[in-house]
Write an enzyme that holds these catalytic residues in place. Structure first.
Site, mmCIF file in Angstrom:
data_model
loop_
_atom_site.group_PDB
_atom_site.id
_atom_site.type_symbol
_atom_site.label_atom_id
_atom_site.label_comp_id
_atom_site.label_asym_id
_atom_site.label_seq_id
_atom_site.Cartn_x
_atom_site.Cartn_y
_atom_site.Cartn_z
ATOM 1 N N LEU A 138 0.869 -1.175 0.000
ATOM 2 C CA LEU A 138 0.000 0.000 0.000
ATOM 3 C C LEU A 138 0.904 1.221 0.000
ATOM 4 O O LEU A 138 1.975 1.210 0.616
ATOM 5 C CB LEU A 138 -0.899 0.026 1.241
ATOM 6 C CG LEU A 138 -1.943 -1.086 1.365
ATOM 7 C CD1 LEU A 138 -2.684 -0.947 2.695
ATOM 8 C CD2 LEU A 138 -2.934 -1.050 0.207
ATOM 9 N N ASP A 139 0.480 2.284 -0.679
ATOM 10 C CA ASP A 139 1.264 3.513 -0.680
ATOM 11 C C ASP A 139 1.404 4.040 0.747
ATOM 12 O O ASP A 139 0.586 3.739 1.628
ATOM 13 C CB ASP A 139 0.587 4.572 -1.555
ATOM 14 C CG ASP A 139 0.506 4.152 -3.005
ATOM 15 O OD1 ASP A 139 1.351 3.358 -3.446
ATOM 16 O OD2 ASP A 139 -0.426 4.612 -3.701
ATOM 17 N N LYS A 140 2.413 4.859 0.966
ATOM 18 C CA LYS A 140 2.705 5.385 2.297
ATOM 19 C C LYS A 140 1.465 5.933 2.991
ATOM 20 O O LYS A 140 1.226 5.656 4.179
ATOM 21 C CB LYS A 140 3.776 6.479 2.182
ATOM 22 C CG LYS A 140 4.077 7.199 3.496
ATOM 23 C CD LYS A 140 5.072 8.324 3.295
ATOM 24 C CE LYS A 140 5.297 9.105 4.581
ATOM 25 N NZ LYS A 140 6.234 10.240 4.383
ATOM 26 N N THR A 142 -1.776 5.521 2.077
ATOM 27 C CA THR A 142 -2.993 4.725 1.952
ATOM 28 C C THR A 142 -3.080 3.824 3.176
ATOM 29 O O THR A 142 -2.085 3.241 3.599
ATOM 30 C CB THR A 142 -2.970 3.870 0.675
ATOM 31 O OG1 THR A 142 -2.934 4.742 -0.461
ATOM 32 C CG2 THR A 142 -4.199 2.987 0.573
ATOM 33 N N ARG A 237 -5.443 5.421 -7.732
ATOM 34 C CA ARG A 237 -5.186 6.856 -7.837
ATOM 35 C C ARG A 237 -5.047 7.282 -9.300
ATOM 36 O O ARG A 237 -5.598 8.314 -9.718
ATOM 37 C CB ARG A 237 -3.926 7.208 -7.048
ATOM 38 C CG ARG A 237 -4.044 6.889 -5.556
ATOM 39 C CD ARG A 237 -2.702 6.895 -4.860
ATOM 40 N NE ARG A 237 -2.082 8.211 -4.906
ATOM 41 C CZ ARG A 237 -0.831 8.443 -4.539
ATOM 42 N NH1 ARG A 237 -0.058 7.446 -4.107
ATOM 43 N NH2 ARG A 237 -0.338 9.671 -4.606
#
Length: 326
Positions: A138-140, A142, A237
């Site tokens: 997961l992105d930082k 998210t 995104r």
């Protein structure tokens, strides 16, 4: 440091006509298919004594397989005592509810303080698993659910399940603009042609499919439920920005602030202060990589996104006849 390994096997009858990398992944399940593919390309695999270098090579029953490979040690990172929100754990897997601000894997500019460092502390034996068992990210900023493999066999099976699109991941998000209905985005994603840290929809990219449905409409925003069919970097995104409905707070793909007309000072202040993409991995469903049991977990939407929805809901209630269609 590295070690030399030797693996032997015989192609089975049911493997007739299979790709070599697929066959070896079945024969030697303790090693990932990506690692096996690398061994083949580095000419460390022989079929009936002949060196092969193409993962797509077709195999025949009875062929003798010999792998003489150098098993590189994973780059060593330091364990760090960090609090983890563990939703589920057994001998083979962990499911974690990741908070905003936590980087998953060390990289340039973030050598420590990551989820990987925390995993090494919580479960020291996970050092033997490539990437400390991390099979998807997961992105930082998210939040939400991630599954981690605690053993090599579990990781191998989870990676295969991801590639076969057998793991279900659903998200909640708040997008900019008034969306009238759900749908599917089927658009390849690859590196942005000029902004190298960004991803973009591009014909040269890898296949990417995102399904979405509308959960709630506000004056100039929409609350969404999304399901990933693939798992490209920044997929949700990028796909929402491609639809001209980027996520609220997205610092990379969000564009300029677009509040509804006559927005209250409170709403404007809240939107300006929401500094992360409004995206949360709310549901995860998979077959347990060892037992085969179908398991499902849910993670409550975090407080900042709850507050965002409440502010937008209050604004819409105060202006019921003033929907902005974007």
């Amino acid at each position: 440091m590295s070690q030399q390994i030797e693996l032997n096997g015989v192609v089975a009858d049911h493997q007739y006509g299979q790709r070599l990398d697929q066959t070896l992944a079945e024969m030697f399940p303790d090693y990932s298919r990506s690692r096996i593919k690398t061994w083949i390309q580095q000419e460390q695999v022989r079929l009936d004594g002949d060196v092969v270098s193409k993962p797509r090579e077709k195999v025949l029953p009875g062929q003798q397989v010999l792998v003489n490979a150098e098993l590189e040690d994973e780059v060593r990172f330091e364990p760090e005592a960090m609090e983890l929100d563990i939703v589920y754990e057994d001998d083979d897997i962990m499911v974690i509810n990741k908070p905003a601000g936590l980087v998953v894997h060390p990289g340039a500019g973030t050598p420590d303080g990551t989820l990987l460092n925390a995993l090494l502390y919580h479960c020291p034996s996970i050092v033997e698993v490539p990437r400390a068992g991390i099979v998807h990210r997961l992105d930082k900023d998210t939040t939400g659910l991630m599954v981690v493999a605690k053993t090599v066999p579990a990781q191998t099976h989870l990676v295969a399940a991801l590639q076969a699109r057998e793991i279900t991941r659903e998200y909640e998000a708040v997008a900019i603009g008034h969306m009238t209905a759900g749908g599917t985005v089927d658009a390849n994603i690859g590196r942005h042609p000029t902004q190298r840290i960004q991803m973009a929809v591009t014909p040269a990219g890898k296949p990417a499919v995102t399904h979405y449905r509308v959960m709630e409409k506000f004056r100039a925003h929409t609350r969404l439920r999304l399901r990933l069919e693939t798992g490209r970097t920044h997929q949700i995104r990028v796909h929402m920005a491609y639809l001209k409905h980027p996520l609220v707070g997205d610092p990379v793909y969000g564009g300029r602030l677009k509040p509804p007309r006559s927005a209250s000072p409170e709403l404007l202040e809240f939107l300006r202060g929401f500094k992360r993409q409004a995206l949360h991995a709310v549901m995860l469903r998979l077959e347990h990589p060892i037992t085969g049991e179908v398991m499902e977990w849910h993670a409550p939407v975090p407080d900042d996104m709850i507050a965002l929805v409440e502010v937008l809901r209050a604004d819409t209630k105060a202006n019921p006849d003033d929907l902005v269609w974007i």
